[in-house]
Design a protein around this motif. Structure first.
Motif, PDB file in Angstrom:
ATOM      1  N   ARG A  26      -4.960  30.854   8.846  1.00 37.10           N
ATOM      2  CA  ARG A  26      -5.881  31.112   7.741  1.00 37.10           C
ATOM      3  C   ARG A  26      -7.185  30.412   8.079  1.00 37.10           C
ATOM      4  NH1 ARG A  26      -4.718  29.311   1.560  1.00 37.10           N
ATOM      5  NH2 ARG A  26      -5.436  27.283   2.304  1.00 37.10           N
ATOM      6  N   GLU A  28     -10.961  29.757   6.735  1.00 41.07           N
ATOM      7  CA  GLU A  28     -11.781  29.803   5.522  1.00 41.07           C
ATOM      8  C   GLU A  28     -13.190  29.312   5.832  1.00 41.07           C
ATOM      9  OE1 GLU A  28      -9.197  28.513   1.922  1.00 41.07           O
ATOM     10  OE2 GLU A  28      -8.472  27.323   3.614  1.00 41.07           O
ATOM     11  N   PHE A  30     -16.658  28.388   3.877  1.00 42.40           N
ATOM     12  CA  PHE A  30     -17.219  28.139   2.561  1.00 42.40           C
ATOM     13  C   PHE A  30     -18.705  27.802   2.663  1.00 42.40           C
ATOM     14  CE2 PHE A  30     -12.718  27.362   1.745  1.00 42.40           C
ATOM     15  CZ  PHE A  30     -12.537  28.085   0.573  1.00 42.40           C
ATOM     16  N   GLU A  75     -10.215  37.921   2.255  1.00 46.66           N
ATOM     17  CA  GLU A  75     -10.526  37.703   0.835  1.00 46.66           C
ATOM     18  C   GLU A  75     -11.967  37.220   0.711  1.00 46.66           C
ATOM     19  OE1 GLU A  75      -8.879  34.992  -2.924  1.00 46.66           O
ATOM     20  OE2 GLU A  75      -8.025  34.755  -0.914  1.00 46.66           O
ATOM     21  N   LYS A  77     -14.328  35.395  -1.913  1.00 44.83           N
ATOM     22  CA  LYS A  77     -14.058  34.596  -3.105  1.00 44.83           C
ATOM     23  C   LYS A  77     -15.330  34.016  -3.709  1.00 44.83           C
ATOM     24  CE  LYS A  77     -10.879  30.936  -4.579  1.00 44.83           C
ATOM     25  NZ  LYS A  77      -9.833  29.995  -4.101  1.00 44.83           N
ATOM     26  N   GLY A  84     -16.562  31.886  -0.633  1.00 46.84           N
ATOM     27  CA  GLY A  84     -15.741  31.782   0.555  1.00 46.84           C
ATOM     28  C   GLY A  84     -15.354  33.121   1.146  1.00 46.84           C
ATOM     29  N   ILE A  86     -12.271  34.316   3.495  1.00 41.95           N
ATOM     30  CA  ILE A  86     -10.977  33.774   3.889  1.00 41.95           C
ATOM     31  C   ILE A  86     -10.213  34.828   4.672  1.00 41.95           C
ATOM     32  CG2 ILE A  86      -8.843  32.716   3.057  1.00 41.95           C
ATOM     33  CD1 ILE A  86     -10.472  32.030   0.475  1.00 41.95           C
ATOM     34  N   TYR A  88      -6.809  35.901   6.860  1.00 47.33           N
ATOM     35  CA  TYR A  88      -5.409  35.686   7.217  1.00 47.33           C
ATOM     36  C   TYR A  88      -5.101  36.599   8.399  1.00 47.33           C
ATOM     37  CZ  TYR A  88      -4.950  33.605   2.533  1.00 47.33           C
ATOM     38  OH  TYR A  88      -5.101  32.828   1.413  1.00 47.33           O
ATOM     39  N   CYS A 181     -21.837  26.098   7.054  1.00 50.31           N
ATOM     40  CA  CYS A 181     -20.679  26.273   6.188  1.00 50.31           C
ATOM     41  C   CYS A 181     -19.610  25.288   6.614  1.00 50.31           C
ATOM     42  CB  CYS A 181     -20.152  27.706   6.268  1.00 50.31           C
ATOM     43  SG  CYS A 181     -19.573  28.198   7.912  1.00 50.31           S
ATOM     44  N   PHE A 353      -0.910  26.172   4.697  1.00 51.60           N
ATOM     45  CA  PHE A 353      -1.935  26.622   3.757  1.00 51.60           C
ATOM     46  C   PHE A 353      -2.018  25.673   2.556  1.00 51.60           C
ATOM     47  CE2 PHE A 353      -1.058  31.281   5.200  1.00 51.60           C
ATOM     48  CZ  PHE A 353      -1.594  30.979   6.437  1.00 51.60           C
ATOM     49  N   ASP A 357      -5.130  23.381   1.122  1.00 48.84           N
ATOM     50  CA  ASP A 357      -5.581  23.329  -0.269  1.00 48.84           C
ATOM     51  C   ASP A 357      -5.722  21.886  -0.739  1.00 48.84           C
ATOM     52  OD1 ASP A 357      -5.639  26.093  -0.386  1.00 48.84           O
ATOM     53  OD2 ASP A 357      -3.622  26.263  -1.242  1.00 48.84           O
ATOM     54  N   LYS A 360      -8.966  20.584   0.726  1.00 42.97           N
ATOM     55  CA  LYS A 360     -10.142  21.082  -0.004  1.00 42.97           C
ATOM     56  C   LYS A 360     -10.333  20.320  -1.312  1.00 42.97           C
ATOM     57  CE  LYS A 360      -8.728  25.377   0.205  1.00 42.97           C
ATOM     58  NZ  LYS A 360      -8.606  26.834  -0.006  1.00 42.97           N
TER      59      LYS A 360
END
Length: 408
Positions: A26, A28, A30, A75, A77, A84, A86, A88, A181, A353, A357, A360
Motif C-alpha cells: 500500500r 500512500e 499525502f 483510492e 481521498k 491522499g 492511495i 494497493y 508530499c 496496513f 495507520d 499516520k
C-alpha cells in the motif's frame, strides 16, 4: 514494528513499514491540500475526486482499464487537512502503477464533461444526505464549534455549482503538481521499493513550492449560543450531538482523557450504552469520542433516538456525566476498561496496513512512538481519583453545546 523514514533525492520523506509475508504494497501519498487551505469551499474535494477523470494522454476509461489490468486499486481521498492518493498493488507491479500515478499528479486535465457529471452526482448525494437527521446534526456541530473556520464549513449546493474547471486547474497546479508530499509505504516495503519511488518522485524540483507562503487560517470561533434545535415536523427520530472544542493529541492529558471517555461513552460496555441503550431502551447506540484534526480537536457525544425520548436521553447523559464527577469509578470497572483498551490496541495492529495507520495517527499530529510508551504507562497507573478530577475539568456536559435535529 515501527516506520523507518528515508528520503528521496529531493528530500521527499518516505516512511517504510516492511511487515507481512505477502508481496503486497500500500503506497500512500499525502499532500497538504485539504479543505483547510481551499480558497473555495469545494475545490479541494473536487480536485482529488476528479484526479482520475482524464490526463493529457488517457481518458477516464483508459485510466480504469490500466488499473484493472494489474489487479490494483487506487483510492482518492479528500480530507480537512490533507488529500491522499492511495495505491494497493502487488509489489511486482509497483513500477507500472507509478507510471500512471505520476501522470495523474502532473498531467490531469479535469475534463468539462466529467466535471459536470460529477457535480450532478455530488449534488444529488448531498440532497439525499440532507434528508438524514444525523448528517444534518453533524454538519451543524461543525459549524457551531468552528464558525467560519474551514473546519466548520460544509459542502453546499451553491459551492458545488460555483466550482469551475479553472478553479480545479489552479488549485492542482499550486498545491499538487510538483509539490512535496509524505509517502507512506506498508507491506512488502523493501529497499527496492525506495529505489522505484525515487525514480518517479526523487527528481521533482520542489523549489517553486517554496515561493508559496502557507495560507493563514482563521482561529475557530465557536457559537455564542449553547442550544441549537432544528425542528423537523415529520421526523419520528431526533439526532442528538453534544460537545465542545478540546485539546489535541499532543496535550499531556490526552491519554488520561480517552481512558475517562472509554468508561463514559467510548465502547459498547460504556456507561452511556449501559444506561441509555440497555437499561432505558432509548437508542440502538450512543457513543462519545474525541475527533482529531491537525490544528484542532473536539469532543462529541452522538446518538439517534425516537423523538419522544429526546429530552429523556439528554437528561440521562447529564446524569451519567454527574456520576463521573461525583462518584469514584469502582476498581473492578476501571480494571475491565484498562484490559479492554490494552487488548484492543494490541489486536488492531495485526497487519502492515494497520501499523501504517498507527504511524499516520502519530506523524500527522507531530508525535512519535514515545506517545504509546506514555499511553501504556498512563493506562497502567491511572486511578479512580484521577478520573474524577479529569471529569470535573472536562466532562461538564451541561456546559457543552447541544444540537438536536428532529424535535423534543
Amino acid at each position: 514494528m515501527q516506520a523507518k523514514t528515508q528520503y528521496l533525492d529531493n528530500g521527499i520523506p518516505v516512511h517504510l513499514i516492511n511487515a507481512g509475508g505477502q508481496p503486497v504494497l500500500r503506497v500512500e501519498l499525502f499532500f497538504k491540500a485539504g479543505a483547510l487551505i481551499d480558497p473555495k469551499l469545494a475545490t479541494s474535494f473536487f480536485v482529488i475526486k476528479m484526479l482520475r477523470e482524464g490526463t493529457s494522454t488517457r481518458n477516464t476509461h483508459q485510466i480504469s482499464e490500466y488499473i484493472d489490468q494489474y489487479g490494483a486499486f487506487i483510492e482518492f481521498k479528500p480530507g480537512p487537512d490533507r488529500i491522499g492518493v492511495i495505491v494497493y498493488t502487488l509489489s511486482k507491479y509497483l513500477d507500472k502503477l507509478l507510471v500512471l500515478i505520476t501522470e495523474l499528479l502532473n498531467e490531469a486535465t479535469f475534463p468539462e464533461k466529467e466535471l459536470d457529471s460529477f457535480k450532478n452526482i455530488t449534488r444529488q448525494n448531498l440532497l439525499l444526505n440532507l434528508k438524514r437527521n444525523g448528517f444534518r446534526a453533524s454538519r451543524k456541530m461543525s459549524r457551531v464549534l468552528f464558525g467560519r473556520h474551514p473546519y466548520g464549513l460544509d459542502l453546499t449546493e451553491a459551492a458545488i455549482d460555483e466550482v469551475s474547471r479553472e478553479d480545479l486547474q489552479g488549485f492542482y497546479h499550486k498545491y499538487i503538481k510538483n509539490n512535496p508530499c509524505d509517502i507512506i509505504v506498508s507491506g512488502d516495503a523493501n529497499e527496492e521499493v525506495l529505489k522505484v519511488l525515487n525514480k518517479y518522485f526523487g527528481g521533482i524540483n520542489l523549489s517553486e513550492f517554496l515561493l508559496h507562503p502557507p495560507k493563514v487560517v482563521p482561529t475557530p470561533m465557536p457559537s455564542e449560543q449553547q442550544l441549537h434545535l432544528d425542528v423537523r415536523e415529520n421526523a419520528t427520530q431526533s439526532s442528538i450531538r453534544m460537545g465542545g472544542l478540546i485539546f489535541t493529541k499532543s496535550h499531556p492529558e490526552y491519554s488520561r482523557f480517552i481512558i475517562l471517555n472509554e468508561i463514559f461513552g467510548g465502547y459498547f460496555g460504556s456507561r452511556l450504552m449501559s444506561n441509555i441503550r440497555e437499561d432505558k431502551g432509548y437508542t440502538y447506540g450512543i457513543y462519545a469520542r474525541v475527533a482529531l484534526l491537525e490544528q484542532a480537536a473536539y469532543y462529541g457525544i452522538m446518538t439517534d433516538v425516537r423523538k419522544e425520548f429526546t429530552q429523556h436521553t439528554i437528561d440521562e447523559i447529564h446524569k451519567e456525566s454527574k456520576r463521573m464527577r461525583t462518584e469514584l469509578v469502582p476498581e473492578e470497572e476501571l480494571s475491565l476498561v484498562k484490559n479492554y483498551m490494552s487488548g484492543t490496541l494490541t489486536s488492531t495492529i495485526n497487519s502492515p496496513f494497520a501499523l501504517a495507520d498507527v504511524f499516520k495517527g502519530l506523524h500527522f499530529h507531530g508525535l512519535d512512538y514515545s506517545f504509546y510508551d506514555n499511553y501504556f504507562e498512563v493506562l497502567k497507573n491511572i486511578t479512580p481519583e484521577d478520573l474524577m478530577e479529569l471529569a470535573n475539568k472536562y466532562l461538564r456536559t451541561e456546559e457543552m453545546y447541544e444540537i438536536v435535529v428532529g424535535g423534543k
